[in-house]
Design a protein around this motif. Structure first.
Motif, mmCIF file in Angstrom:
data_model
loop_
_atom_site.group_PDB
_atom_site.id
_atom_site.type_symbol
_atom_site.label_atom_id
_atom_site.label_comp_id
_atom_site.label_asym_id
_atom_site.label_seq_id
_atom_site.Cartn_x
_atom_site.Cartn_y
_atom_site.Cartn_z
ATOM 1 N N ARG A 236 -23.360 7.294 149.671
ATOM 2 C CA ARG A 236 -22.920 6.609 150.887
ATOM 3 C C ARG A 236 -22.794 7.581 152.056
ATOM 4 O O ARG A 236 -23.253 7.302 153.173
ATOM 5 C CB ARG A 236 -21.581 5.915 150.623
ATOM 6 C CG ARG A 236 -20.977 5.240 151.848
ATOM 7 C CD ARG A 236 -19.630 4.616 151.525
ATOM 8 N NE ARG A 236 -18.656 5.569 151.064
ATOM 9 C CZ ARG A 236 -17.941 6.379 151.860
ATOM 10 N NH1 ARG A 236 -18.115 6.325 153.179
ATOM 11 N NH2 ARG A 236 -17.052 7.218 151.350
ATOM 12 N N LEU A 237 -22.182 8.718 151.802
ATOM 13 C CA LEU A 237 -21.975 9.692 152.873
ATOM 14 C C LEU A 237 -23.296 10.263 153.381
ATOM 15 O O LEU A 237 -23.506 10.387 154.592
ATOM 16 C CB LEU A 237 -21.069 10.817 152.379
ATOM 17 C CG LEU A 237 -19.607 10.445 152.113
ATOM 18 C CD1 LEU A 237 -18.884 11.596 151.439
ATOM 19 C CD2 LEU A 237 -18.903 10.047 153.408
ATOM 20 N N ALA A 238 -24.173 10.626 152.465
ATOM 21 C CA ALA A 238 -25.462 11.190 152.877
ATOM 22 C C ALA A 238 -26.274 10.168 153.661
ATOM 23 O O ALA A 238 -26.920 10.510 154.666
ATOM 24 C CB ALA A 238 -26.240 11.659 151.649
ATOM 25 N N ARG A 239 -26.250 8.923 153.227
ATOM 26 C CA ARG A 239 -26.976 7.880 153.953
ATOM 27 C C ARG A 239 -26.420 7.723 155.369
ATOM 28 O O ARG A 239 -27.173 7.561 156.336
ATOM 29 C CB ARG A 239 -26.895 6.560 153.198
ATOM 30 C CG ARG A 239 -27.673 5.428 153.884
ATOM 31 C CD ARG A 239 -27.685 4.165 153.040
ATOM 32 N NE ARG A 239 -28.483 4.337 151.832
ATOM 33 C CZ ARG A 239 -28.005 4.275 150.585
ATOM 34 N NH1 ARG A 239 -26.699 4.040 150.392
ATOM 35 N NH2 ARG A 239 -28.798 4.441 149.555
ATOM 36 N N GLY A 240 -25.100 7.792 155.491
ATOM 37 C CA GLY A 240 -24.507 7.689 156.821
ATOM 38 C C GLY A 240 -24.916 8.832 157.733
ATOM 39 O O GLY A 240 -25.205 8.627 158.914
ATOM 40 N N VAL A 241 -24.983 10.043 157.189
ATOM 41 C CA VAL A 241 -25.363 11.198 158.001
ATOM 42 C C VAL A 241 -26.813 11.105 158.441
ATOM 43 O O VAL A 241 -27.140 11.330 159.617
ATOM 44 C CB VAL A 241 -25.094 12.512 157.237
ATOM 45 C CG1 VAL A 241 -25.780 13.688 157.935
ATOM 46 C CG2 VAL A 241 -23.601 12.773 157.121
ATOM 47 N N VAL A 242 -27.735 10.793 157.520
ATOM 48 C CA VAL A 242 -29.148 10.764 157.912
ATOM 49 C C VAL A 242 -29.414 9.649 158.916
ATOM 50 O O VAL A 242 -30.246 9.800 159.823
ATOM 51 C CB VAL A 242 -30.093 10.652 156.693
ATOM 52 C CG1 VAL A 242 -30.016 11.901 155.828
ATOM 53 C CG2 VAL A 242 -29.822 9.404 155.866
ATOM 54 N N ILE B 220 -27.487 14.320 141.720
ATOM 55 C CA ILE B 220 -28.679 14.620 142.529
ATOM 56 C C ILE B 220 -29.471 13.342 142.798
ATOM 57 O O ILE B 220 -29.984 13.129 143.908
ATOM 58 C CB ILE B 220 -29.556 15.672 141.832
ATOM 59 C CG1 ILE B 220 -28.895 17.047 141.921
ATOM 60 C CG2 ILE B 220 -30.961 15.723 142.434
ATOM 61 C CD1 ILE B 220 -28.786 17.618 143.325
ATOM 62 N N ASP B 221 -29.582 12.486 141.804
ATOM 63 C CA ASP B 221 -30.273 11.202 142.005
ATOM 64 C C ASP B 221 -29.608 10.411 143.123
ATOM 65 O O ASP B 221 -30.285 9.756 143.933
ATOM 66 C CB ASP B 221 -30.259 10.382 140.713
ATOM 67 C CG ASP B 221 -31.144 10.976 139.620
ATOM 68 O OD1 ASP B 221 -31.995 11.829 139.941
ATOM 69 O OD2 ASP B 221 -30.972 10.587 138.449
ATOM 70 N N ALA B 222 -28.282 10.467 143.181
ATOM 71 C CA ALA B 222 -27.558 9.743 144.224
ATOM 72 C C ALA B 222 -27.824 10.352 145.595
ATOM 73 O O ALA B 222 -28.001 9.629 146.589
ATOM 74 C CB ALA B 222 -26.056 9.760 143.920
ATOM 75 N N VAL B 223 -27.865 11.680 145.678
ATOM 76 C CA VAL B 223 -28.203 12.325 146.948
ATOM 77 C C VAL B 223 -29.599 11.888 147.390
ATOM 78 O O VAL B 223 -29.823 11.569 148.563
ATOM 79 C CB VAL B 223 -28.133 13.854 146.818
ATOM 80 C CG1 VAL B 223 -28.650 14.522 148.098
ATOM 81 C CG2 VAL B 223 -26.710 14.318 146.532
ATOM 82 N N ALA B 224 -30.536 11.878 146.457
ATOM 83 C CA ALA B 224 -31.910 11.482 146.781
ATOM 84 C C ALA B 224 -31.968 10.060 147.322
ATOM 85 O O ALA B 224 -32.687 9.776 148.288
ATOM 86 C CB ALA B 224 -32.800 11.627 145.548
ATOM 87 N N ARG B 225 -31.205 9.156 146.727
ATOM 88 C CA ARG B 225 -31.174 7.782 147.236
ATOM 89 C C ARG B 225 -30.589 7.747 148.642
ATOM 90 O O ARG B 225 -31.027 6.977 149.502
ATOM 91 C CB ARG B 225 -30.356 6.889 146.297
ATOM 92 C CG ARG B 225 -31.003 6.641 144.944
ATOM 93 C CD ARG B 225 -30.291 5.520 144.188
ATOM 94 N NE ARG B 225 -28.898 5.835 143.884
ATOM 95 C CZ ARG B 225 -28.485 6.447 142.767
ATOM 96 N NH1 ARG B 225 -29.376 6.816 141.853
ATOM 97 N NH2 ARG B 225 -27.203 6.684 142.562
ATOM 98 N N GLY B 226 -29.587 8.589 148.883
ATOM 99 C CA GLY B 226 -28.932 8.582 150.184
ATOM 100 C C GLY B 226 -29.813 9.077 151.312
ATOM 101 O O GLY B 226 -29.758 8.556 152.427
ATOM 102 N N VAL B 227 -30.630 10.089 151.051
ATOM 103 C CA VAL B 227 -31.427 10.690 152.125
ATOM 104 C C VAL B 227 -32.825 10.109 152.218
ATOM 105 O O VAL B 227 -33.549 10.391 153.185
ATOM 106 C CB VAL B 227 -31.520 12.227 151.964
ATOM 107 C CG1 VAL B 227 -30.142 12.842 151.917
ATOM 108 C CG2 VAL B 227 -32.330 12.616 150.731
#
Length: 392
Positions: A88-94, A134-141
């Motif tokens: 969620r956080l990474a998606r918000g940042v990108v 890491i999979d979650a980070v990948a989904r976020g970005v």
């Protein structure tokens, strides 16, 4: 949180109009050929509190310096969030960065056995948990551009380096597999560039770090980074990066890393070796980024013989902010100069071989790793080179 950034920006303009010559524009105004700029994240909330306290005390220039520091592009660190939270956080940042036409820099810091369980210890419990993260980070970005600083100290500080592995090297083998997995999940994403850990030029030789990079999957990454959270000069870190990139190209062509020049060779000799042995264009070599967040005064030299363990990396006194982040380095191998370490946040409880609890160089108990360090933040601003503020 973006409201806080807007507040700081308005405050910065107001302070400049009242009493200061405006600072030289930060690298957020500098672009690469795609028109991108570097992303400015929200600051540590304690930075805002420090600014307010400085204003109340009438220390307007110091307040403006802290504002300018936190309004400079720097990395967004993730490491202790759950998979759902980091996604969620990474998606918000990108998404926020995309609206601004900016490239975010993520420092991912969650590998099992992180920091050899020292000041910044923590991380995922095991490889499976790390892969899910890491999979979650990948989904976020996914779908957005980003620069990824993958796991500081993950390759420069292996479990085997700190006596935490078994005779079979099980944890070290797992570390390489974890870094390798992250490369494979993130680098293929459109617009995402992944950089691997090398420590800094005062640590591993080129000859010792290159095999670690190769085992960690650098062949499939954009490249590597150096000097994260450390204090080596831009000249030293850029030269170290060039040597590593040249050695990687040499090894890729069938050579041995042991034959490469390292950072302690005379530069003329090292350059002559490169000229004779590396004939790959920069576009086909591994690129690198460096951290200039706190290197304006270079490294700290501890008083000779004073400490059994000087911890020269840990909240050293009298350091200054370094050159501002930029995507225009003038070096075809160096993709960026970044502020990876968040300036103003503590390195940890530095005892320098004493019983403590105070840091003997500072006469105080340092904040724990990652907490805002007011005294150090002011040092970094006041001793910045180049200055963070214009005028005198």
């Amino acid at each position: 949180m973006r409201r806080a950034s807007a507040w700081l920006a308005a405050l910065s303009l107001g302070l400049a109009a009242l009493c200061l010559t405006p600072a030289t524009p930060a690298a957020a105004d500098e672009t690469v050929d795609r028109g991108a700029s570097l992303y400015v994240p929200d600051a540590n909330p304690d930075a805002y509190r420090q600014v307010r306290d400085l204003l109340r005390a009438g220390q307007f220039r110091d307040a403006a310096g802290i504002v300018a520091m936190v309004n400079t592009p720097q990395a967004v660190w993730y490491g202790d969030q759950s998979p759902a939270e980091v996604e969620r956080l990474a998606r918000g940042v990108v998404r926020d960065a995309a609206r601004e036409g900016a490239v975010p820099v993520f420092a991912l810091y969650n590998v099992p056995g992180r920091d050899c369980s020292n000041y910044s210890g923590g991380g995922a419990s095991n490889t499976a948990e790390y892969k899910a993260w890491i999979d979650a980070v990948a989904r976020g970005v996914r779908g957005h551009g980003a620069m990824v600083i993958l796991e500081p100290d993950s390759l420069a500080l292996l479990p085997a380096d700190c006596g935490q592995d078994d005779a079979q090297g099980t944890l070290t083998t797992a570390r390489y597999a974890e870094v390798d997995y992250a490369v494979d999940q993130l680098e293929p994403l459109r617009g995402v560039r992944v950089y691997l850990d090398t420590g800094h030029p005062g640590w591993h030789s080129v000859n010792s770090i290159v095999p670690r990079l190769l085992r960690g999957g650098v062949a499939r990454a954009t490249g590597f980074y150096t000097n994260t959270s450390n204090y080596h000069t831009d000249d030293a870190t850029s030269w170290y990066g060039k040597l590593i990139s040249s050695c990687l190209a040499y090894v890729d062509g069938g050579g041995a890393a042991a034959d490469c020049p390292n950072q302690w060779w005379p530069r003329t000799d090292a350059q002559s070796w490169i000229d004779a042995n590396v004939h790959v264009p920069p576009s086909r070599m591994k690129h690198f980024v460096t951290d200039s967040s706190r290197n304006g005064r270079g490294t700290w030299t501890p008083p000779p013989g004073k400490y059994t363990d000087p911890q020269d990396w840990c909240n050293p006194p009298d350091r200054g902010l370094g050159a501002r982040p930029t995507l225009r380095t003038g070096d075809p191998l160096q993709d960026a100069r970044l502020w990876i370490k968040i300036p103003g946040e503590s390195d940890g409880l530095c005892l320098r071989g004493t019983a403590g609890p105070e840091d003997p160089e500072r006469g105080m108990v340092d904040p724990k790793a990652g907490d805002w360090f007011r005294e150090q933040a002011l040092e970094l601003v006041r001793l910045a080179d180049p200055p963070i503020l214009g005028g005198r």
